[in-house]
Structure formats: C-alpha cells, structure tokens
Design an enzyme around this catalytic site. Sequence first.
Site, PDB file in Angstrom:
ATOM      1  N   HIS A 107      39.598  37.376  44.371  1.00 17.54           N
ATOM      2  CA  HIS A 107      40.309  37.928  45.536  1.00 17.54           C
ATOM      3  C   HIS A 107      39.633  37.554  46.861  1.00 17.54           C
ATOM      4  O   HIS A 107      40.019  38.061  47.918  1.00 17.54           O
ATOM      5  CB  HIS A 107      40.412  39.451  45.432  1.00 17.54           C
ATOM      6  CG  HIS A 107      41.237  39.928  44.275  1.00 17.54           C
ATOM      7  ND1 HIS A 107      42.516  39.474  44.033  1.00 17.54           N
ATOM      8  CD2 HIS A 107      40.948  40.806  43.278  1.00 17.54           C
ATOM      9  CE1 HIS A 107      42.998  40.057  42.936  1.00 17.54           C
ATOM     10  NE2 HIS A 107      42.060  40.863  42.449  1.00 17.54           N
ATOM     11  N   ASP A 144      43.491  37.000  34.723  1.00 17.35           N
ATOM     12  CA  ASP A 144      43.286  38.386  35.151  1.00 17.35           C
ATOM     13  C   ASP A 144      44.658  39.029  35.384  1.00 17.35           C
ATOM     14  O   ASP A 144      45.647  38.352  35.671  1.00 17.35           O
ATOM     15  CB  ASP A 144      42.467  38.410  36.443  1.00 17.35           C
ATOM     16  CG  ASP A 144      42.002  39.789  36.843  1.00 17.35           C
ATOM     17  OD1 ASP A 144      40.864  40.152  36.515  1.00 17.35           O
ATOM     18  OD2 ASP A 144      42.799  40.522  37.491  1.00 17.35           O
ATOM     19  N   HIS A 146      45.547  40.711  37.850  1.00 15.74           N
ATOM     20  CA  HIS A 146      45.925  40.603  39.263  1.00 15.74           C
ATOM     21  C   HIS A 146      45.973  39.153  39.729  1.00 15.74           C
ATOM     22  O   HIS A 146      45.244  38.304  39.218  1.00 15.74           O
ATOM     23  CB  HIS A 146      44.928  41.395  40.124  1.00 15.74           C
ATOM     24  CG  HIS A 146      44.793  42.828  39.696  1.00 15.74           C
ATOM     25  ND1 HIS A 146      43.770  43.264  38.882  1.00 15.74           N
ATOM     26  CD2 HIS A 146      45.597  43.893  39.921  1.00 15.74           C
ATOM     27  CE1 HIS A 146      43.933  44.564  38.651  1.00 15.74           C
ATOM     28  NE2 HIS A 146      45.032  44.966  39.266  1.00 15.74           N
TER      29      HIS A 146
HETATM   30 ZN   LIG Z   1      42.107  42.286  37.986  1.00 12.35          ZN
END
Ligand SMILES: [Zn+2]
Length: 256
Positions: A107, A144, A146
């Site tokens: 991220h 993942d 996300h």
């Molecule tokens: Zn995640």
Amino acid sequence: MIYKCMEKIKTIYSPVFLTDYPTVDCENPDRVEFIYAKIKDIADIIEPEPCTLSDLALCHSEAIIKTVARTKEVFDTAILAVGGAMMAAEIALREPSFALIRPPGHHAGHNFNGGFCFFNNMAIAVKNLLAHDTVESALIVDIDLHYGNGTHDIVKSDPRIAFRDIDARSREGFFKDLEEALADASNFDVLGCSVGFDTYVRDWGGLLYGEDYHKVGSMLFSANQRLFCLLEGGYYVADLGTNTSFLLQGILKACS
Ligand SMILES: [Zn+2]
C-alpha cells in the site's frame, strides 16, 4: 532452467522484524513470530541487510522517505524489510525464496503510504533487479485480499513490469483469476508474489482454506521457477504459520 529438488526454501528473516514499532494493533510482531515457529524446519534462514537511501529512491519521493525517517523504530525495521525483499528477489534468479518480513509494503506508493505499509518492498526489489540489468522484465502478482494500490502506483508507467492483482469474491474465483494472472508468467524473467494471508477463511477475506495455499505455492512455482514471495497481510495469527507453511510446501513440492 530446472532446479534441483530442495528440502528447504531460502527464507529471509531477522529478529528485528519482531520490533513493536508504532502501527495498528493487528499488524503486530506476533505475525512473524508465529510464522517463524511453524516454518523454521523447512526454511533455510538468511539474515537481511538494510537497504540504502538510494534503494528507497528507486520508488519513493524524498518527502515520503523523510516522513518515515522521523520514527526511528519504524524506519529501521522498514529499511530492513526492503533489504530482505531485495535479497529474496536476487535469490529467486537461482532458486525460489520467501521473505518473512514486516512491515508489509504493497500500500506504499511513490508519494503516499498507508494500510500498515511504509515503503514498497516488492516494487523496490523488482526495480533493483531491473536497475542492475539482471532481468529485463518482471511479473508481480498480488494475492493479498486488498488491492496493491502502492505497487500499482509505482510500476504502472514502467513497461518492463506487469502488475496483476487478484481481487476475487469466492474461492473458485480466486483460483480462476490466479490461473489467468499466471498464464503467461513464463514469459517474464522473474515472478514476484505479494502474499497476503488475509484471504484465509478465518481472516477478513473468508475465501481460502489453509490447504489452498499449498495449491497457490505450486501454481506460482510451476508458472515461473524464478519465484520470490514477500509477506504482505494476514491477521488471523493462530493459523498464519500453518498457512505460510502450506504455501512454502507447495513451492517445494512443485520443485521436486
Ligand atoms: Zn491485505
């Protein structure tokens, strides 16, 4: 190139990743401690070196680097995680590897970070290989739960890097998407996988059973033998080690 059968997988790990630096409660040192305990018998452990400021600058703005550097514990752990990811990527040119690192990185973008991530371990590892002309192309697959928004942000304008994020809503959909993402993986010089175990059935995603990570590991290695995996998310700590062990055994099985 066909690798010899291995009993253990090269695993980058340091006790420094147990540092209880300021972050959210769920991204805690127990994550790597539990994983280490479960995989140590099949892991050939290698200690990483911290990355340099110029390594960080491959992917990040000066502003973001300075912001992270304000908190020493975070910075010191994060640059070791990046160094571990870079080492895993270099090892992948000879044999598969796994980086048991924290903080996670997917991220963290060029000029932003968040989601428990500070620097983008995967993007820096891949850009470092490309910068040294060791490889000419790379495929990054992010499994993942996300979206790897930071990785996408950094690699989107680099024609040498393909980035594919698995964003499935079901177990069947996950494997279908992963198969598609890996269909031409052998065309790339290296395959990096951002591994998050938050897709686990008892974790936030509720998608995959533990044994499914064995299949994931086999699929990844069968798709491209120059494979390295980096730990991203995964918060159901009780089964995190078992799930990681399944993944690594899947890689070793495909290798044999
Ligand atoms: Zn995640």
